[in-house]
Design a protein around this motif. Structure first.
Motif, mmCIF file in Angstrom:
data_model
loop_
_atom_site.group_PDB
_atom_site.id
_atom_site.type_symbol
_atom_site.label_atom_id
_atom_site.label_comp_id
_atom_site.label_asym_id
_atom_site.label_seq_id
_atom_site.Cartn_x
_atom_site.Cartn_y
_atom_site.Cartn_z
ATOM 1 N N LEU A 134 -45.709 -5.859 -15.899
ATOM 2 C CA LEU A 134 -44.386 -5.667 -15.206
ATOM 3 C C LEU A 134 -43.170 -5.613 -15.940
ATOM 4 C CD1 LEU A 134 -45.082 -7.223 -11.543
ATOM 5 C CD2 LEU A 134 -46.078 -4.929 -12.450
ATOM 6 N N LYS A 135 -42.358 -4.851 -15.489
ATOM 7 C CA LYS A 135 -41.087 -4.724 -15.978
ATOM 8 C C LYS A 135 -39.979 -5.284 -15.240
ATOM 9 C CE LYS A 135 -43.062 -2.236 -19.152
ATOM 10 N NZ LYS A 135 -43.640 -2.974 -20.336
ATOM 11 N N CYS A 136 -40.404 -5.916 -14.159
ATOM 12 C CA CYS A 136 -39.303 -6.418 -13.044
ATOM 13 C C CYS A 136 -40.198 -7.693 -12.589
ATOM 14 C CB CYS A 136 -39.067 -5.821 -11.888
ATOM 15 S SG CYS A 136 -38.327 -4.058 -11.991
ATOM 16 N N ARG A 137 -39.189 -8.687 -12.112
ATOM 17 C CA ARG A 137 -39.783 -10.206 -11.901
ATOM 18 C C ARG A 137 -40.106 -9.977 -10.581
ATOM 19 N NH1 ARG A 137 -36.366 -15.233 -10.166
ATOM 20 N NH2 ARG A 137 -37.907 -16.780 -9.648
ATOM 21 N N PRO A 138 -41.376 -10.429 -10.070
ATOM 22 C CA PRO A 138 -41.885 -10.639 -8.911
ATOM 23 C C PRO A 138 -41.168 -11.846 -8.262
ATOM 24 C CG PRO A 138 -43.819 -10.572 -10.170
ATOM 25 C CD PRO A 138 -42.652 -10.754 -11.160
ATOM 26 N N PRO A 139 -40.884 -11.668 -6.783
ATOM 27 C CA PRO A 139 -39.770 -12.729 -6.341
ATOM 28 C C PRO A 139 -40.919 -14.064 -6.284
ATOM 29 C CG PRO A 139 -40.712 -11.300 -4.575
ATOM 30 C CD PRO A 139 -41.069 -10.396 -5.779
ATOM 31 N N GLY A 140 -40.289 -15.183 -6.836
ATOM 32 C CA GLY A 140 -40.971 -16.426 -6.791
ATOM 33 C C GLY A 140 -41.971 -16.618 -7.866
ATOM 34 N N ASN A 141 -41.909 -15.568 -8.979
ATOM 35 C CA ASN A 141 -42.778 -15.747 -9.997
ATOM 36 C C ASN A 141 -44.327 -15.475 -9.258
ATOM 37 O OD1 ASN A 141 -40.652 -15.730 -11.636
ATOM 38 N ND2 ASN A 141 -41.083 -18.078 -11.896
ATOM 39 N N ARG A 142 -44.350 -14.800 -8.160
ATOM 40 C CA ARG A 142 -45.791 -14.687 -7.646
ATOM 41 C C ARG A 142 -46.708 -13.651 -8.575
ATOM 42 N NH1 ARG A 142 -45.762 -9.552 -6.103
ATOM 43 N NH2 ARG A 142 -43.863 -8.841 -4.734
ATOM 44 N N ASP A 143 -47.806 -13.449 -8.204
ATOM 45 C CA ASP A 143 -48.758 -12.753 -8.998
ATOM 46 C C ASP A 143 -48.454 -11.162 -8.676
ATOM 47 O OD1 ASP A 143 -50.185 -14.845 -10.119
ATOM 48 O OD2 ASP A 143 -51.880 -14.543 -8.813
ATOM 49 N N PRO A 144 -48.377 -10.330 -9.718
ATOM 50 C CA PRO A 144 -48.141 -8.890 -9.432
ATOM 51 C C PRO A 144 -49.296 -8.473 -8.477
ATOM 52 C CG PRO A 144 -48.150 -9.558 -11.772
ATOM 53 C CD PRO A 144 -48.708 -10.561 -11.133
ATOM 54 N N GLU A 147 -50.175 -2.321 -6.362
ATOM 55 C CA GLU A 147 -49.269 -1.182 -6.313
ATOM 56 C C GLU A 147 -48.372 -1.454 -7.452
ATOM 57 O OE1 GLU A 147 -47.967 -3.884 -2.857
ATOM 58 O OE2 GLU A 147 -49.960 -3.291 -3.904
ATOM 59 N N GLU A 148 -47.689 -2.488 -7.580
ATOM 60 C CA GLU A 148 -46.638 -2.858 -8.675
ATOM 61 C C GLU A 148 -47.138 -2.542 -9.976
ATOM 62 O OE1 GLU A 148 -44.699 -6.211 -5.820
ATOM 63 O OE2 GLU A 148 -45.816 -6.732 -7.649
ATOM 64 N N VAL A 149 -48.204 -3.060 -10.283
ATOM 65 C CA VAL A 149 -49.109 -2.710 -11.542
ATOM 66 C C VAL A 149 -49.128 -1.309 -12.015
ATOM 67 C CG1 VAL A 149 -50.856 -3.304 -13.088
ATOM 68 C CG2 VAL A 149 -49.995 -5.036 -11.775
ATOM 69 N N ALA A 150 -49.498 -0.666 -10.728
ATOM 70 C CA ALA A 150 -49.710 0.878 -11.105
ATOM 71 C C ALA A 150 -48.461 1.538 -11.383
ATOM 72 C CB ALA A 150 -50.367 1.312 -9.554
#
Length: 241
Positions: A134-144, A147-150
């Motif tokens: 991922l190129k952006c940080r997920p909130p709270g450093n949760r797992d991607p 749909e975000e990975v895609a």
């Protein structure tokens, strides 16, 4: 400082002694000599025109990306860093808080440990290329999320194509499972020569530096993974120079 001394210093920074027990070294050599076969990973659908995108255009596309909801909470995108013609490429999971602030992958304590891991292989950070799933940080450093990975997948595909590395070092379960399109646990992904994409680029899986900071007893296994990666790299590039 000589090359062996630099390696010993890097291993000390990793928390690994500079020797490998005979049985462990033999196990690594045996695994590297006869790796378990792994199927090629088919490339997913590219972004429109991504196969023609140069570095500057790709970086601009990532910086302006609004494809998923993660753009709403980011400070900035984290594109990647390092030598764009590197023979080794390191792929991690996603930016954390400090990476989001600085716009660079693998900074802070995990980044320092990754630097030590690379130094143990004889590389400076600037000599490899480092990117994330991922190129952006997920909130709270949760797992991607899938749909975000895609949404980011085409960007990473193009980065890999542009770098054209001789080997990919995948750090962490999430990075490995997403890159290799598998749900196989990391314990079973380690110690095998996987391949990625149409160029059949070798992929070696090891633990994420952040995990090693929490579980220092696993650093010995991570060092064995690096030795294995070194052997696979030598085999992949034999005769190419």
């Amino acid at each position: 400082m000589s090359k062996p001394e630099r390696r010993h210093a890097a291993l000390a920074a990793m928390g690994v002694t500079a020797w490998v027990p005979r049985d462990a070294a033999a196990a690594v050599e045996e695994t590297a000599a006869s790796p378990a076969p792994a199927p090629a990973v088919p490339a997913a659908a590219d972004m429109s025109g991504a196969d023609q995108t140069d570095w500057d255009s790709l970086a601009a596309a990532v910086a302006a990306c609004r494809r998923c909801e993660l753009h709403k909470g980011r400070t900035q995108t984290v594109f990647g860093v390092g030598a764009r013609d590197a023979r080794w490429m390191v792929i991690g999971e996603a930016p954390g808080q400090e990476e989001d602030r600085r716009g660079e992958p693998f900074v802070g304590r995990a980044g320092q440990l990754l630097n030590s891991m690379l130094a143990a292989l004889g590389f400076r950070r600037e000599q490899v290329y480092i990117a994330n799933i991922l190129k952006c940080r997920p909130p709270g450093n949760r797992d991607p999320r899938p749909e975000e990975v895609a949404c980011c997948e085409g960007y990473l595909q193009r980065q890999i194509a542009l770098v054209n590395p001789a080997i990919i070092l995948c750090v962490g379960r999430i990075a490995a499972q997403n890159l290799l399109k598998t749900q196989t646990p990391i314990a079973r992904l380690r110690g095998q020569r996987h391949v990625y994409g149409p160029r059949q680029t070798p992929v070696i899986v090891t633990y994420h530096p952040a995990y090693l900071l929490r579980s220092p007893a696993e650093k010995r296994r991570a060092w064995q993974d690096l030795l294995f990666a070194q052997r696979v790299y030598a085999e992949a590039t034999r005769g190419s120079g």
